[in-house]
Design an enzyme around this catalytic site. Structure first.
Site, PDB file in Angstrom:
ATOM      1  N   GLY A 169       0.797  -1.213   0.000  1.00 50.15           N
ATOM      2  CA  GLY A 169       0.000   0.000   0.000  1.00 50.15           C
ATOM      3  C   GLY A 169       0.831   1.264   0.000  1.00 50.15           C
ATOM      4  CB  CYS A 170       0.115   4.554   1.523  1.00 48.51           C
ATOM      5  SG  CYS A 170      -1.481   4.871   0.741  1.00 48.51           S
ATOM      6  CB  SER A 171       4.184   1.861   3.989  1.00 50.57           C
ATOM      7  OG  SER A 171       3.729   0.526   3.866  1.00 50.57           O
ATOM      8  N   GLY A 172       4.649   1.411   0.546  1.00 50.42           N
ATOM      9  CA  GLY A 172       5.484   0.609  -0.338  1.00 50.42           C
ATOM     10  C   GLY A 172       6.647   1.337  -0.968  1.00 50.42           C
ATOM     11  CG  HIS A 312       2.367   8.385   1.344  1.00 51.34           C
ATOM     12  ND1 HIS A 312       2.275   8.217  -0.017  1.00 51.34           N
ATOM     13  CD2 HIS A 312       1.145   8.068   1.845  1.00 51.34           C
ATOM     14  CE1 HIS A 312       1.052   7.809  -0.323  1.00 51.34           C
ATOM     15  NE2 HIS A 312       0.347   7.713   0.795  1.00 51.34           N
TER      16      HIS A 312
END
Length: 405
Positions: A169-172, A312
């Site tokens: 997800g967004c931490s990728g 992010h």
């Protein structure tokens, strides 16, 4: 597809900061987008029309969400042509996962290829010099995975060493930088290509009062790809942008349902807890302190105001909560807010766009001979499912040196 890149700053002045031997650096950045540019002012009418929905309450809710996200433009794979070919994607209860994955698998490979090529052009090296490939995506499900499809599309050596990070997800994006950093520092001479690629088409569906979270995705998320070349000990012709120091990953116990996505026959069903900004606010300072303590020299001399912040932009509430918790002035998260405004939350890709914004800000300050000092040290941060925190303590190698007594 539309692609662009950001590499070393085109300036007669050399980098003010010299890289440390053996430390991984970001040597170039790049990104690519699908052709469909979405203006936020037209999202509500277009989405309601394409999904044949005339529910006034849902329309009012989506209108409100589109304003509060602060997003102005986004790029998406979904198009009227796709909906004409696959009308079932806009119909409730249809088993459409195969169709979604067929579209998504092709799109993420194409976008990742274009972002990677733009990045390599900016770097100035050759694809034959790429020794490792780190590929990140939460938008596909197949094997062999997207890492192999990307390697083949780029014509990389069959001996390239590949790693794929899926469903981060967004931490990728920051997770990918962490993995690339480890590879670059443990394999002398390595040049690691990091590519991220995401599309929301897997989760596109008509609105329903039973799924209010779907409207958040419609108002906030975008598609695209990002890329970076990472390596240690830059050659004289390479122009390093950021040096990567301590890296940390941490999951928060008992928060795994806060960001929840499940693959079903109808596509991915996504839920986002309202408590997410508050959880990040409550835990971000301890995480940042731990990151900084991994590098005592930096921790001893830095305050939050002395640092740059590449965060992010999961949403405006997360950024605002961070500013309040850490006492950051409004300009510290300017690069993150600009990325959110221009591209939406593009999941793992977005941190690349934030870093590109920071490179551009540094370039503009140099061209304008601005008095504002560049921050040498800073944090690269992202938050994803788990809830997982990812962070890297970094140096901006394009920063002008501070005057010292």
């Amino acid at each position: 597809m539309v692609s662009t890149n950001a590499g070393g700053i085109a300036s007669k002045q050399a980098s003010s900061m010299a890289p440390n031997p053996g430390k991984a650096t970001i040597l170039a950045l790049g990104h690519a987008f699908p052709q469909q540019l979405v203006m936020q002012d037209y999202v509500v009418d277009g989405f309601m029309r394409n999904t044949n929905c005339d529910d006034p309450e849902l329309k009012e809710k989506l209108t409100r969400l589109c304003k509060t996200t602060t997003v102005k433009t986004r790029y998406v794979v979904m198009s009227e042509e796709i909906l004409k070919s696959y009308p079932e994607l806009a119909q409730e209860g249809q088993p459409t996962m195969k169709q979604r994955l067929d579209i998504s698998n092709k799109a993420v490979t194409q976008m990742a290829t274009e972002a990677s090529l733009a990045c390599v052009r900016s770097w100035g090296g050759a694809l034959s010099e790429i020794t490792h490939l780190v590929y990140v995506s939460s938008s596909e499900a197949r094997f062999p995975g997207g890492d192999l499809h990307l390697a083949r599309a780029l014509g990389l050596s069959p001996d390239v060493r590949r790693v794929m990070l899926a469903f981060t997800g967004c931490s990728g994006g920051v997770a990918g930088l962490r993995v690339a950093k480890g590879l670059a520092e443990s394999c002398p001479g390595a040049r690691v290509l990091l590519a991220t690629s995401e599309t929301t088409i897997v989760g596109f569906r008509p609105p329903s009062p039973d799924r209010p979270y779907d409207l958040v995705g419609v108002a906030l998320f975008g598609d695209g790809a990002g890329a970076a070349v990472v390596g240690a000990d830059p050659t004289p012709v390479e122009r390093p942008l950021f040096e990567l120091h301590s890296a940390l990953q941490r999951f928060l116990p008992d928060t795994d349902k806060t960001i929840d996505g499940r693959l079903t026959e109808e596509g991915i069903k996504f839920q986002l807890g309202r408590e997410l900004p508050h959880i990040i606010e409550a835990n971000v300072e301890a995480f940042c302190q731990k990151l900084m303590q991994e590098h005592p020299q930096a921790a001893d001399k830095l305050t939050y105001g002395d640092m740059f912040w590449a965060v992010h932009p999961g949403g405006p509430a997360i950024l605002t909560k961070m500013e309040g918790r850490l006492g950051l002035d409004g300009g510290k998260l300017r690069a993150s807010r600009s990325a959110l405004r221009d591209f939406g939350n593009a999941s793992s890709n977005t941190i690349v766009y934030v870093l590109e914004n920071m490179v551009e800000e540094t370039r503009q300050r140099r061209e304008e001979a601005a008095e504002e000092e560049d921050c040498e040290w800073g944090l690269i941060l992202a938050f994803g499912p788990g809830i997982t925190f990812e962070g890297i303590l970094a140096r901006n190698l394009q920063a002008r040196a501070r005057a010292r007594d």
